[in-house]
Design an enzyme around this catalytic site. Structure first.
Site, mmCIF file in Angstrom:
data_model
loop_
_atom_site.group_PDB
_atom_site.id
_atom_site.type_symbol
_atom_site.label_atom_id
_atom_site.label_comp_id
_atom_site.label_asym_id
_atom_site.label_seq_id
_atom_site.Cartn_x
_atom_site.Cartn_y
_atom_site.Cartn_z
ATOM 1 N N LYS A 154 0.830 -1.271 0.161
ATOM 2 C CA LYS A 154 -0.239 -0.209 0.078
ATOM 3 C C LYS A 154 0.851 1.156 -0.037
ATOM 4 O O LYS A 154 1.640 1.330 0.719
ATOM 5 C CB LYS A 154 -0.915 -0.357 1.325
ATOM 6 C CG LYS A 154 -2.155 0.782 1.277
ATOM 7 C CD LYS A 154 -2.952 0.310 2.440
ATOM 8 C CE LYS A 154 -4.332 0.952 2.437
ATOM 9 N NZ LYS A 154 -4.878 0.698 3.872
HETATM 10 O O1 G3P Z 1 -7.642 1.445 5.632
HETATM 11 C C1 G3P Z 1 -7.632 2.899 5.642
HETATM 12 C C2 G3P Z 1 -9.273 3.272 6.295
HETATM 13 O O2 G3P Z 1 -10.136 2.482 6.134
HETATM 14 C C3 G3P Z 1 -9.143 4.442 7.184
HETATM 15 O O3 G3P Z 1 -10.428 4.630 7.574
HETATM 16 O O4 G3P Z 1 -11.693 5.297 9.743
HETATM 17 O O5 G3P Z 1 -9.461 5.983 9.556
HETATM 18 O O6 G3P Z 1 -10.864 7.135 7.976
HETATM 19 P P1 G3P Z 1 -10.527 5.704 9.053
#
Ligand code: G3P
Length: 216
Positions: free
Chosen positions: A83
């Site tokens: 990633k």
């Molecule tokens: O994998 C990355 C992601 O899903 C981040 O989510 O909740 O930190 O915005 P969040």
């Protein structure tokens, strides 16, 4: 639509993998830090639980550093996906890694033009963050619709749209309605997805009727 689990918590991955509905796992530096464990150990353990794609994110900001970090991660297991952030350096790393046969998830995507560039660089996945757009008053799912529409015009784009930063079961429903390739879901949202009061009350009624019939 494929469902990935968005967590680095190994016990949680074991629990939900047992449901038989998890196609892969996504992690990011924040999730790994929250697990309090060594990065490579966590990725190796996850790869032993789920056969599908497991995203492991580099933290270097320059292309050379990204490639240097990517090599040992990709060597952990054949299902590791590297990633990288959606930056010029990340796009360059994507092109090099993809050219060498390593699959890449380009993350932190917030616009259709960024997603277009990720596809041109050869990304296997692009991760638009719907929740973070919603958080600041924009509509994350509109972005998913736009990216899917842009990609649909070009048959040579192979990049899969991976809906990330999911905040609710409704995000997953909308991702499915739009035809997104993948939705990565935090464990608590999987619990929300499976829950329905009519399932609970229906099951209770079935069991009650069953018991009454047996006593009769
Ligand atoms: O994998 C990355 C992601 O899903 C981040 O989510 O909740 O930190 O915005 P969040």
């Amino acid at each position: 639509m494929q469902i990935f689990l968005d967590t680095a918590e190994v016990e949680s991955i074991r629990k939900y993998a047992a449901w038989g509905v998890i196609d892969g796992v996504t992690t990011n530096p924040s999730l790994i830090a929250r697990s309090g464990r060594v990065f490579e150990d966590v990725i190796a353990e996850i790869c032993g639980i789920v056969e599908g794609p497991i995203s492991a994110e580099v933290t270097a900001l320059d292309t050379a550093g990204m490639l240097e970090q990517a090599a040992p991660l990709a060597a952990i297991a054949p299902n590791v996906i590297i990633k990288v952030p959606l930056t010029p350096e990340g796009l360059r790393a994507t092109q090099v890694l993809t050219g060498g046969g390593t699959k890449v998830n380009v993350t932190l995507c917030f616009s259709a033009t960024q997603a277009l560039l990720a596809a041109k660089a050869g990304a296997t996945y692009v991760s638009p963050f719907v929740g973070r757009l919603d958080d600041r008053g924009e509509c994350g799912m509109d972005l998913i619709e736009q990216i899917l529409q842009v990609y649909s015009h070009y048959g040579d784009f192979r990049t899969q749209v991976l809906v990330a930063s999911v905040r609710s079961a409704d995000h997953v429903r909308q991702a499915g309605l739009l035809g997104a390739d993948v939705c990565t879901v935090p464990p608590k949202i999987l619990d929300e997805m499976i829950q329905h009061d009519l399932t609970d009350s229906g099951l209770a009624a079935f069991l009650k009727d069953w018991e009454s019939a047996r006593k009769a």
